[in-house]
Design a protein around this motif. Structure first.
Motif, mmCIF file in Angstrom:
data_model
loop_
_atom_site.group_PDB
_atom_site.id
_atom_site.type_symbol
_atom_site.label_atom_id
_atom_site.label_comp_id
_atom_site.label_asym_id
_atom_site.label_seq_id
_atom_site.Cartn_x
_atom_site.Cartn_y
_atom_site.Cartn_z
ATOM 1 N N GLU A 120 61.993 -39.772 69.045
ATOM 2 C CA GLU A 120 63.041 -38.768 68.915
ATOM 3 C C GLU A 120 62.569 -37.583 68.092
ATOM 4 O O GLU A 120 62.930 -36.452 68.362
ATOM 5 C CB GLU A 120 64.285 -39.380 68.273
ATOM 6 C CG GLU A 120 65.001 -40.360 69.158
ATOM 7 C CD GLU A 120 66.124 -41.080 68.430
ATOM 8 O OE1 GLU A 120 66.547 -40.612 67.358
ATOM 9 O OE2 GLU A 120 66.557 -42.112 68.935
ATOM 10 N N GLY A 121 61.745 -37.811 67.088
ATOM 11 C CA GLY A 121 61.256 -36.744 66.225
ATOM 12 C C GLY A 121 60.259 -35.832 66.899
ATOM 13 O O GLY A 121 60.063 -34.697 66.472
ATOM 14 N N LYS A 122 59.628 -36.296 67.964
ATOM 15 C CA LYS A 122 58.617 -35.487 68.654
ATOM 16 C C LYS A 122 59.225 -34.280 69.356
ATOM 17 O O LYS A 122 58.658 -33.199 69.348
ATOM 18 C CB LYS A 122 57.864 -36.335 69.690
ATOM 19 C CG LYS A 122 56.946 -37.356 69.099
ATOM 20 C CD LYS A 122 56.272 -38.114 70.228
ATOM 21 C CE LYS A 122 55.402 -39.223 69.698
ATOM 22 N NZ LYS A 122 54.725 -39.924 70.796
ATOM 23 N N VAL A 123 60.356 -34.465 69.985
ATOM 24 C CA VAL A 123 60.956 -33.397 70.794
ATOM 25 C C VAL A 123 61.269 -32.159 69.944
ATOM 26 O O VAL A 123 60.876 -31.051 70.315
ATOM 27 C CB VAL A 123 62.192 -33.906 71.563
ATOM 28 C CG1 VAL A 123 62.927 -32.758 72.242
ATOM 29 C CG2 VAL A 123 61.773 -34.961 72.577
ATOM 30 N N PRO A 124 61.949 -32.289 68.794
ATOM 31 C CA PRO A 124 62.204 -31.087 67.993
ATOM 32 C C PRO A 124 60.912 -30.414 67.501
ATOM 33 O O PRO A 124 60.840 -29.187 67.455
ATOM 34 C CB PRO A 124 63.043 -31.597 66.825
ATOM 35 C CG PRO A 124 63.680 -32.844 67.321
ATOM 36 C CD PRO A 124 62.668 -33.452 68.256
ATOM 37 N N ALA A 125 59.900 -31.189 67.169
ATOM 38 C CA ALA A 125 58.624 -30.607 66.738
ATOM 39 C C ALA A 125 57.984 -29.841 67.894
ATOM 40 O O ALA A 125 57.490 -28.718 67.718
ATOM 41 C CB ALA A 125 57.692 -31.693 66.218
ATOM 42 N N GLU A 126 57.995 -30.427 69.084
ATOM 43 C CA GLU A 126 57.437 -29.755 70.259
ATOM 44 C C GLU A 126 58.226 -28.487 70.589
ATOM 45 O O GLU A 126 57.649 -27.471 70.962
ATOM 46 C CB GLU A 126 57.424 -30.701 71.453
ATOM 47 C CG GLU A 126 56.433 -31.834 71.297
ATOM 48 C CD GLU A 126 56.540 -32.888 72.383
ATOM 49 O OE1 GLU A 126 57.389 -32.742 73.310
ATOM 50 O OE2 GLU A 126 55.785 -33.876 72.320
ATOM 51 N N GLN A 127 59.543 -28.534 70.425
ATOM 52 C CA GLN A 127 60.374 -27.355 70.684
ATOM 53 C C GLN A 127 60.072 -26.241 69.689
ATOM 54 O O GLN A 127 60.071 -25.061 70.053
ATOM 55 C CB GLN A 127 61.858 -27.731 70.636
ATOM 56 C CG GLN A 127 62.291 -28.558 71.820
ATOM 57 C CD GLN A 127 63.709 -29.084 71.682
ATOM 58 O OE1 GLN A 127 64.254 -29.203 70.588
ATOM 59 N NE2 GLN A 127 64.317 -29.423 72.815
ATOM 60 N N ALA A 128 59.803 -26.611 68.432
ATOM 61 C CA ALA A 128 59.451 -25.611 67.424
ATOM 62 C C ALA A 128 58.144 -24.914 67.790
ATOM 63 O O ALA A 128 58.019 -23.690 67.660
ATOM 64 C CB ALA A 128 59.345 -26.257 66.041
ATOM 65 N N VAL A 129 57.170 -25.678 68.270
ATOM 66 C CA VAL A 129 55.897 -25.096 68.701
ATOM 67 C C VAL A 129 56.119 -24.184 69.910
ATOM 68 O O VAL A 129 55.579 -23.073 69.975
ATOM 69 C CB VAL A 129 54.851 -26.190 69.009
ATOM 70 C CG1 VAL A 129 53.599 -25.612 69.650
ATOM 71 C CG2 VAL A 129 54.487 -26.938 67.725
#
Length: 122
Positions: free
Chosen positions: A16-25
């Motif tokens: 779940e934490g990966k998606v927001p990090a990827e969206q920030a990038v």
């Protein structure tokens, strides 16, 4: 059985934490591609933005002067408040702040056993 349930719970949080990090990038690189230096700098960790303010140049101009490669997401990992997103031509490091994920380092290339070399860094 308890270990299995705990492992499932921890792996679920990591996913779940990966998606927001990827969206920030993705947001960061969208701003760079749009030549919106102000927006790109707003998506940097404060220390990274400060690091670009050198020689009287502001962050918005400096970030656009860099040749940041970007690319498509290949893989990502999250460890608590730290994340790494590997793109086809770049590796980006992030930190989770109260307002969300911000880029700590970008334009990073691996150097074997040495630390990554990054164009943007804290």
């Amino acid at each position: 059985m308890i270990l299995f349930v705990l492992t499932l719970g921890l792996s679920g949080c990591a996913t779940e934490g990966k998606v927001p990090a990827e969206q920030a990038v993705a947001s960061f690189y969208a701003a760079v591609r749009a030549h919106d230096g102000e927006r790109a700098c707003a998506l940097l960790a404060p220390e990274a933005a400060d690091g670009l303010r050198t020689g009287g140049q502001d962050c918005a101009k400096a970030i656009l002067d860099l040749d940041l490669p970007g690319g498509q997401v290949r893989e990502s990992a999250v460890w608590g408040d730290e994340a790494q997103v590997r793109l086809t031509h770049d590796t980006v490091f992030l930190h989770r702040f109260p307002r969300g994920w911000l880029v700590r380092a970008a334009g990073c290339t691996p150097r074997g056993d040495l630390p990554y070399r990054c164009e943007v860094k804290t």
